[in-house]
Design a protein around this motif. Structure first.
Motif, PDB file in Angstrom:
ATOM      1  N   ALA A  83       0.851  -1.186   0.000  1.00 23.88           N
ATOM      2  CA  ALA A  83       0.000   0.000   0.000  1.00 23.88           C
ATOM      3  C   ALA A  83       0.887   1.236   0.000  1.00 23.88           C
ATOM      4  O   ALA A  83       1.665   1.447   0.943  1.00 23.88           O
ATOM      5  CB  ALA A  83      -0.912  -0.008   1.225  1.00 23.88           C
ATOM      6  N   THR A 105      -1.838  -0.838  -3.933  1.00 21.26           N
ATOM      7  CA  THR A 105      -2.806   0.259  -3.870  1.00 21.26           C
ATOM      8  C   THR A 105      -2.056   1.575  -3.730  1.00 21.26           C
ATOM      9  O   THR A 105      -0.896   1.616  -3.324  1.00 21.26           O
ATOM     10  CB  THR A 105      -3.779   0.102  -2.686  1.00 21.26           C
ATOM     11  OG1 THR A 105      -3.057   0.260  -1.454  1.00 21.26           O
ATOM     12  CG2 THR A 105      -4.474  -1.249  -2.718  1.00 21.26           C
ATOM     13  N   LYS A 106      -2.735   2.650  -4.069  1.00 18.38           N
ATOM     14  CA  LYS A 106      -2.167   3.992  -3.897  1.00 18.38           C
ATOM     15  C   LYS A 106      -3.281   4.937  -3.442  1.00 18.38           C
ATOM     16  O   LYS A 106      -4.390   4.504  -3.129  1.00 18.38           O
ATOM     17  CB  LYS A 106      -1.525   4.476  -5.194  1.00 18.38           C
ATOM     18  CG  LYS A 106      -2.495   4.691  -6.352  1.00 18.38           C
ATOM     19  CD  LYS A 106      -1.778   5.281  -7.560  1.00 18.38           C
ATOM     20  CE  LYS A 106      -2.754   5.584  -8.701  1.00 18.38           C
ATOM     21  NZ  LYS A 106      -2.063   6.238  -9.849  1.00 18.38           N
ATOM     22  N   CYS A 107      -2.985   6.238  -3.419  1.00 20.07           N
ATOM     23  CA  CYS A 107      -3.948   7.246  -2.956  1.00 20.07           C
ATOM     24  C   CYS A 107      -4.255   8.223  -4.084  1.00 20.07           C
ATOM     25  O   CYS A 107      -3.751   9.349  -4.094  1.00 20.07           O
ATOM     26  CB  CYS A 107      -3.401   7.976  -1.738  1.00 20.07           C
ATOM     27  SG  CYS A 107      -3.059   6.914  -0.332  1.00 20.07           S
ATOM     28  N   GLY A 110      -5.305  12.262  -4.079  1.00 17.91           N
ATOM     29  CA  GLY A 110      -5.419  12.685  -2.692  1.00 17.91           C
ATOM     30  C   GLY A 110      -4.790  14.026  -2.383  1.00 17.91           C
ATOM     31  O   GLY A 110      -5.095  14.641  -1.361  1.00 17.91           O
ATOM     32  N   TYR A 320      -5.209  10.906   2.341  1.00 19.88           N
ATOM     33  CA  TYR A 320      -4.277   9.775   2.315  1.00 19.88           C
ATOM     34  C   TYR A 320      -4.665   8.723   3.339  1.00 19.88           C
ATOM     35  O   TYR A 320      -4.636   7.517   3.056  1.00 19.88           O
ATOM     36  CB  TYR A 320      -2.855  10.264   2.588  1.00 19.88           C
ATOM     37  CG  TYR A 320      -2.127  10.839   1.399  1.00 19.88           C
ATOM     38  CD1 TYR A 320      -2.778  11.060   0.187  1.00 19.88           C
ATOM     39  CD2 TYR A 320      -0.783  11.172   1.469  1.00 19.88           C
ATOM     40  CE1 TYR A 320      -2.105  11.585  -0.894  1.00 19.88           C
ATOM     41  CE2 TYR A 320      -0.095  11.698   0.390  1.00 19.88           C
ATOM     42  CZ  TYR A 320      -0.763  11.901  -0.795  1.00 19.88           C
ATOM     43  OH  TYR A 320      -0.087  12.418  -1.861  1.00 19.88           O
ATOM     44  N   LEU A 323      -7.856   6.905   2.043  1.00 14.62           N
ATOM     45  CA  LEU A 323      -7.615   6.042   0.891  1.00 14.62           C
ATOM     46  C   LEU A 323      -6.717   4.862   1.257  1.00 14.62           C
ATOM     47  O   LEU A 323      -6.916   3.739   0.766  1.00 14.62           O
ATOM     48  CB  LEU A 323      -6.994   6.853  -0.245  1.00 14.62           C
ATOM     49  CG  LEU A 323      -7.924   7.900  -0.878  1.00 14.62           C
ATOM     50  CD1 LEU A 323      -7.128   8.895  -1.716  1.00 14.62           C
ATOM     51  CD2 LEU A 323      -9.010   7.235  -1.710  1.00 14.62           C
ATOM     52  N   GLU A 326      -8.957   2.417   3.071  1.00 15.79           N
ATOM     53  CA  GLU A 326      -9.852   1.735   2.145  1.00 15.79           C
ATOM     54  C   GLU A 326      -9.115   0.638   1.377  1.00 15.79           C
ATOM     55  O   GLU A 326      -9.656  -0.447   1.148  1.00 15.79           O
ATOM     56  CB  GLU A 326     -10.466   2.740   1.166  1.00 15.79           C
ATOM     57  CG  GLU A 326     -11.496   3.668   1.806  1.00 15.79           C
ATOM     58  CD  GLU A 326     -12.024   4.712   0.836  1.00 15.79           C
ATOM     59  OE1 GLU A 326     -11.721   4.624  -0.378  1.00 15.79           O
ATOM     60  OE2 GLU A 326     -12.749   5.622   1.287  1.00 15.79           O
ATOM     61  N   GLY A 327      -7.885   0.931   0.980  1.00 10.35           N
ATOM     62  CA  GLY A 327      -7.127  -0.060   0.222  1.00 10.35           C
ATOM     63  C   GLY A 327      -6.715  -1.260   1.058  1.00 10.35           C
ATOM     64  O   GLY A 327      -6.913  -2.409   0.654  1.00 10.35           O
ATOM     65  N   HIS A 344     -11.776  -1.238  -7.031  1.00 10.74           N
ATOM     66  CA  HIS A 344     -11.803  -0.007  -6.236  1.00 10.74           C
ATOM     67  C   HIS A 344     -10.799   0.984  -6.815  1.00 10.74           C
ATOM     68  O   HIS A 344      -9.748   0.594  -7.341  1.00 10.74           O
ATOM     69  CB  HIS A 344     -11.459  -0.348  -4.790  1.00 10.74           C
ATOM     70  CG  HIS A 344     -11.702   0.763  -3.808  1.00 10.74           C
ATOM     71  ND1 HIS A 344     -10.934   1.904  -3.762  1.00 10.74           N
ATOM     72  CD2 HIS A 344     -12.628   0.900  -2.811  1.00 10.74           C
ATOM     73  CE1 HIS A 344     -11.365   2.693  -2.797  1.00 10.74           C
ATOM     74  NE2 HIS A 344     -12.397   2.103  -2.201  1.00 10.74           N
ATOM     75  N   LYS A 345     -11.086   2.267  -6.701  1.00  4.94           N
ATOM     76  CA  LYS A 345     -10.255   3.300  -7.333  1.00  4.94           C
ATOM     77  C   LYS A 345      -8.820   3.336  -6.813  1.00  4.94           C
ATOM     78  O   LYS A 345      -7.931   3.865  -7.490  1.00  4.94           O
ATOM     79  CB  LYS A 345     -10.894   4.677  -7.145  1.00  4.94           C
ATOM     80  CG  LYS A 345     -10.982   5.141  -5.698  1.00  4.94           C
ATOM     81  CD  LYS A 345     -11.671   6.495  -5.598  1.00  4.94           C
ATOM     82  CE  LYS A 345     -11.806   6.940  -4.140  1.00  4.94           C
ATOM     83  NZ  LYS A 345     -12.495   8.260  -4.054  1.00  4.94           N
ATOM     84  N   VAL A 346      -8.564   2.771  -5.626  1.00  4.41           N
ATOM     85  CA  VAL A 346      -7.201   2.793  -5.102  1.00  4.41           C
ATOM     86  C   VAL A 346      -6.327   1.701  -5.710  1.00  4.41           C
ATOM     87  O   VAL A 346      -5.106   1.713  -5.542  1.00  4.41           O
ATOM     88  CB  VAL A 346      -7.178   2.641  -3.561  1.00  4.41           C
ATOM     89  CG1 VAL A 346      -8.000   3.738  -2.900  1.00  4.41           C
ATOM     90  CG2 VAL A 346      -7.661   1.262  -3.124  1.00  4.41           C
TER      91      VAL A 346
END
Length: 356
Positions: A83, A105-107, A110, A320, A323, A326-327, A344-346
């Motif tokens: 992450a 995953t990323k942010c 953000g 941040y 997100l 969430e990830g 998911h968008k992340v």
């Protein structure tokens, strides 16, 4: 609803009853609370040479800038998710993570508001030469003796925003937000640059070469990829207007630092400001843009540098944290894959697929 095969939570390592989180760079922001059984090690800073030892028992690794390489992952057999608490992830080997089955995953977006606002701060600081004026006032008696510091602009008064033509390189979330801010501030014209070496120019865009010829301010807003390294080097800098500024709020290395230092010393362009450098953290002698004057190295004029701090606002930290949470929790709960064709968008990498 995603199929059960896509939405099952990942298994814990044999003999473990909870996940183990390793945070490599806690210095940047506090971690959000994670709502699942876990242990956590938070390292304020991690050198690249320390990554292997620190992540070897992790199921979840949270990083920011320090790379977690394929070689490091070879020693982390239980790693399930990497992450990244940042927007830019150019150091991540996506294909290797997909091969291993490691989720990334990323942010996304953000920090957009913060970074575009910082662009405006760097623009005004550069055009108004705020740092140079401050240094003259606080370190010399030149203002007292001469009565004015307007001679810091040897070619005459600087442009105001209403005279500027802004060229935006990178028209993603950051570039589109910057366009709105620039128009609100009163920039005369905004050009959206086409990609370098593109054979066609899309509607609403201007060729890369024409952008450089016309812009009085060039904004660097694009990701650092193999085809954007040294995007602006000697030839490009020489083609720009003498009154032009370069403002980089993207990544170091997109503007060649040796060429930019030369351009500023020899007056090819009027000035530059950057929030990013090729080597970070930076200090005296680590970049052509930061010479060690005490060792006789020539100072780079008309340059303003901030310490990769454009993202740093209260709202960015909250984004941040949200997100990131969430990830990580989406991976733990098996809910990152929304259906066969949507995640998911992340998500950057998940279920063996590179999504973006």
């Amino acid at each position: 609803m995603p199929s059960p095969s896509l939405s099952q939570p990942p298994p814990l390592p044999p003999g473990k009853d909870r996940h183990h989180i390793v945070v490599l760079e806690g210095i940047h922001a506090e971690m959000p609370p994670f709502d699942f059984p876990h242990t956590i090690d938070v390292h304020q800073r991690t050198a690249p040479s320390q990554v292997v030892e620190r992540i070897k028992g992790a199921t979840i690794v949270i990083a920011c800038i320090v790379p977690v390489t394929p070689e490091a992952m070879d020693h982390a057999p239980h790693l399930g998710v990497l992450a990244v608490m940042a927007v830019g992830i150019q150091w991540v080997d996506k294909q290797d993570c997909a091969r291993r089955g490691v989720t990334v995953t990323k942010c996304p977006a953000g920090n957009v508001d913060a970074v575009t606002e910082h662009f405006l701060g760097l623009y005004f600081a550069s055009r108004k030469r705020v740092v140079q004026v401050h240094n003259k006032v606080t370190k010399t008696n030149e203002w007292l003796e001469k009565g004015t510091l307007t001679k810091l602009w040897p070619s005459g008064p600087p442009m105001g925003a209403g005279q500027e033509t802004l060229g935006i390189m990178g028209y993603g979330t950051l570039g589109t937000r910057l366009e709105k801010l620039a128009k609100a501030v009163g920039f005369k014209e905004v050009l959206i640059s086409e990609r370098k070496n593109s054979k066609a120019t899309r509607p609403g865009r201007v060729s890369f070469e024409e952008t450089l010829r016309r812009a009085t301010v060039v904004a660097i807003c694009l990701p650092k990829e193999h085809d954007t390294i040294d995007l602006l080097s000697e030839a490009e800098l020489r083609s720009m207007r003498k009154e032009a500024l370069i403002i980089n709020v993207a990544r170091g290395g997109i503007v060649n630092e040796h060429a930019l230092a030369t351009a500023l010393k020899e007056g090819w362009i009027a000035g530059a400001a950057t929030d990013v450098l090729e080597t970070e953290p930076a200090g005296l002698g680590t970049s052509p843009l930061i010479p060690d004057v005490a060792k006789g190295e020539e100072e780079v004029p008309n340059l303003t540098i901030s310490s990769h701090i454009a993202w740093f606002t209260q709202s960015t930290i909250k984004n941040y944290q949200r997100l990131l949470k969430e990830g990580v929790e989406g991976w733990v709960n098996g809910t990152l894959q929304l259906d066969e064709d949507k995640v998911h968008k992340v998500v950057v990498v998940h279920n063996g697929t590179v999504w973006n």
